[in-house]
Design a protein around this motif. Sequence first.
Motif, PDB file in Angstrom:
ATOM      1  N   PHE A  57      75.263  54.832  35.900  1.00 40.91           N
ATOM      2  CA  PHE A  57      74.465  55.276  37.050  1.00 40.91           C
ATOM      3  C   PHE A  57      72.989  55.163  36.686  1.00 40.91           C
ATOM      4  CE2 PHE A  57      72.213  58.548  39.449  1.00 40.91           C
ATOM      5  CZ  PHE A  57      72.567  58.191  40.738  1.00 40.91           C
ATOM      6  N   ASP A  58      72.190  54.629  37.595  1.00 43.97           N
ATOM      7  CA  ASP A  58      70.757  54.452  37.350  1.00 43.97           C
ATOM      8  C   ASP A  58      69.920  55.442  38.143  1.00 43.97           C
ATOM      9  OD1 ASP A  58      68.591  52.719  36.142  1.00 43.97           O
ATOM     10  OD2 ASP A  58      68.101  52.520  38.276  1.00 43.97           O
ATOM     11  N   ARG A  59      70.134  55.502  39.447  1.00 40.06           N
ATOM     12  CA  ARG A  59      69.343  56.397  40.300  1.00 40.06           C
ATOM     13  C   ARG A  59      69.914  56.453  41.703  1.00 40.06           C
ATOM     14  NH1 ARG A  59      63.903  53.852  39.529  1.00 40.06           N
ATOM     15  NH2 ARG A  59      64.954  52.701  37.902  1.00 40.06           N
ATOM     16  N   CYS A  60      69.488  57.457  42.436  1.00 37.45           N
ATOM     17  CA  CYS A  60      69.856  57.613  43.840  1.00 37.45           C
ATOM     18  C   CYS A  60      68.575  57.537  44.669  1.00 37.45           C
ATOM     19  CB  CYS A  60      70.559  58.952  44.069  1.00 37.45           C
ATOM     20  SG  CYS A  60      70.988  59.235  45.793  1.00 37.45           S
ATOM     21  N   ILE A  61      68.608  56.740  45.700  1.00 40.91           N
ATOM     22  CA  ILE A  61      67.476  56.587  46.616  1.00 40.91           C
ATOM     23  C   ILE A  61      67.945  56.977  48.011  1.00 40.91           C
ATOM     24  CG2 ILE A  61      65.908  54.913  47.707  1.00 40.91           C
ATOM     25  CD1 ILE A  61      65.283  55.342  44.756  1.00 40.91           C
ATOM     26  N   ILE A  62      67.174  57.785  48.688  1.00 39.18           N
ATOM     27  CA  ILE A  62      67.452  58.130  50.080  1.00 39.18           C
ATOM     28  C   ILE A  62      66.283  57.618  50.904  1.00 39.18           C
ATOM     29  CG2 ILE A  62      67.790  60.002  51.742  1.00 39.18           C
ATOM     30  CD1 ILE A  62      69.105  61.571  49.444  1.00 39.18           C
ATOM     31  N   GLY A  63      66.610  56.833  51.925  1.00 38.76           N
ATOM     32  CA  GLY A  63      65.560  56.260  52.763  1.00 38.76           C
ATOM     33  C   GLY A  63      66.107  55.881  54.121  1.00 38.76           C
ATOM     34  N   PRO A  64      65.235  55.392  54.994  1.00 39.67           N
ATOM     35  CA  PRO A  64      65.651  55.039  56.351  1.00 39.67           C
ATOM     36  C   PRO A  64      66.759  53.991  56.350  1.00 39.67           C
ATOM     37  CG  PRO A  64      63.253  54.989  56.138  1.00 39.67           C
ATOM     38  CD  PRO A  64      63.807  55.137  54.762  1.00 39.67           C
ATOM     39  N   ALA A  65      67.769  54.226  57.171  1.00 38.51           N
ATOM     40  CA  ALA A  65      68.878  53.271  57.311  1.00 38.51           C
ATOM     41  C   ALA A  65      68.381  52.042  58.068  1.00 38.51           C
ATOM     42  CB  ALA A  65      70.040  53.921  58.041  1.00 38.51           C
ATOM     43  N   LEU A  66      68.977  50.913  57.779  1.00 30.83           N
ATOM     44  CA  LEU A  66      68.632  49.665  58.451  1.00 30.83           C
ATOM     45  C   LEU A  66      69.482  49.521  59.705  1.00 30.83           C
ATOM     46  CD1 LEU A  66      67.147  46.942  58.472  1.00 30.83           C
ATOM     47  CD2 LEU A  66      68.984  46.032  57.050  1.00 30.83           C
ATOM     48  N   LYS A 112      60.039  41.629  53.199  1.00 31.21           N
ATOM     49  CA  LYS A 112      61.364  41.101  53.529  1.00 31.21           C
ATOM     50  C   LYS A 112      62.482  42.101  53.233  1.00 31.21           C
ATOM     51  CE  LYS A 112      60.185  36.285  52.776  1.00 31.21           C
ATOM     52  NZ  LYS A 112      60.588  35.034  52.135  1.00 31.21           N
ATOM     53  N   MET A 113      62.143  43.252  52.653  1.00 29.06           N
ATOM     54  CA  MET A 113      63.138  44.224  52.207  1.00 29.06           C
ATOM     55  C   MET A 113      63.401  45.302  53.255  1.00 29.06           C
ATOM     56  SD  MET A 113      61.803  44.790  48.345  1.00 29.06           S
ATOM     57  CE  MET A 113      61.469  43.395  47.275  1.00 29.06           C
ATOM     58  N   ALA A 114      64.643  45.760  53.309  1.00 31.45           N
ATOM     59  CA  ALA A 114      64.989  46.900  54.160  1.00 31.45           C
ATOM     60  C   ALA A 114      64.202  48.122  53.694  1.00 31.45           C
ATOM     61  CB  ALA A 114      66.488  47.166  54.077  1.00 31.45           C
ATOM     62  N   PRO A 115      63.962  49.092  54.568  1.00 29.85           N
ATOM     63  CA  PRO A 115      63.116  50.246  54.224  1.00 29.85           C
ATOM     64  C   PRO A 115      63.538  50.989  52.951  1.00 29.85           C
ATOM     65  CG  PRO A 115      63.550  50.220  56.578  1.00 29.85           C
ATOM     66  CD  PRO A 115      64.388  49.138  55.973  1.00 29.85           C
ATOM     67  N   ALA A 116      64.809  51.275  52.781  1.00 30.53           N
ATOM     68  CA  ALA A 116      65.255  52.011  51.585  1.00 30.53           C
ATOM     69  C   ALA A 116      65.078  51.166  50.322  1.00 30.53           C
ATOM     70  CB  ALA A 116      66.709  52.448  51.736  1.00 30.53           C
ATOM     71  N   ILE A 117      65.197  49.851  50.447  1.00 30.39           N
ATOM     72  CA  ILE A 117      64.994  48.966  49.296  1.00 30.39           C
ATOM     73  C   ILE A 117      63.532  48.985  48.879  1.00 30.39           C
ATOM     74  CG2 ILE A 117      65.198  46.608  48.432  1.00 30.39           C
ATOM     75  CD1 ILE A 117      67.871  48.186  48.979  1.00 30.39           C
TER      76      ILE A 117
END
Length: 112
Positions: free
Chosen positions: A47-56, A94-99
């Motif tokens: 496991f590296d990390r958890c990111i929470i962000g806007p869904a695409l 070019k990346m989705a918001p959470a990315i």
Amino acid sequence: MLVRVRDNALWYLPGGTIEAGETAEQTLMREIDEELGVAIDEQSMKFDRCIIGPALGRDGDVELNCYRARWTGDIKPTAEISEVAFIGYQQADKMAPAIKILVDEMQRGQQS
């Protein structure tokens, strides 16, 4: 390395939703096999990390549970994946918001 699904304009991580009875690690192994045609080395998975962000493409947030692992096989887009590419930080538009959140966090970590 990011993917596009069904020729969407924005790129994001391969993976998918955890199904009933699955662990996050089992989901990762299944989804990567289905989407990229490669096998994850289960023993190397960390496991590296958890990111929470806007869904695409929908309301609310998405939770990205990010792992590092070795794999075997040749990466090729399969299932709903239309393209696989290495998208650099300079192409964040070019990346989705959470990315974008993930890449920003990774960039800050490299600068420390």
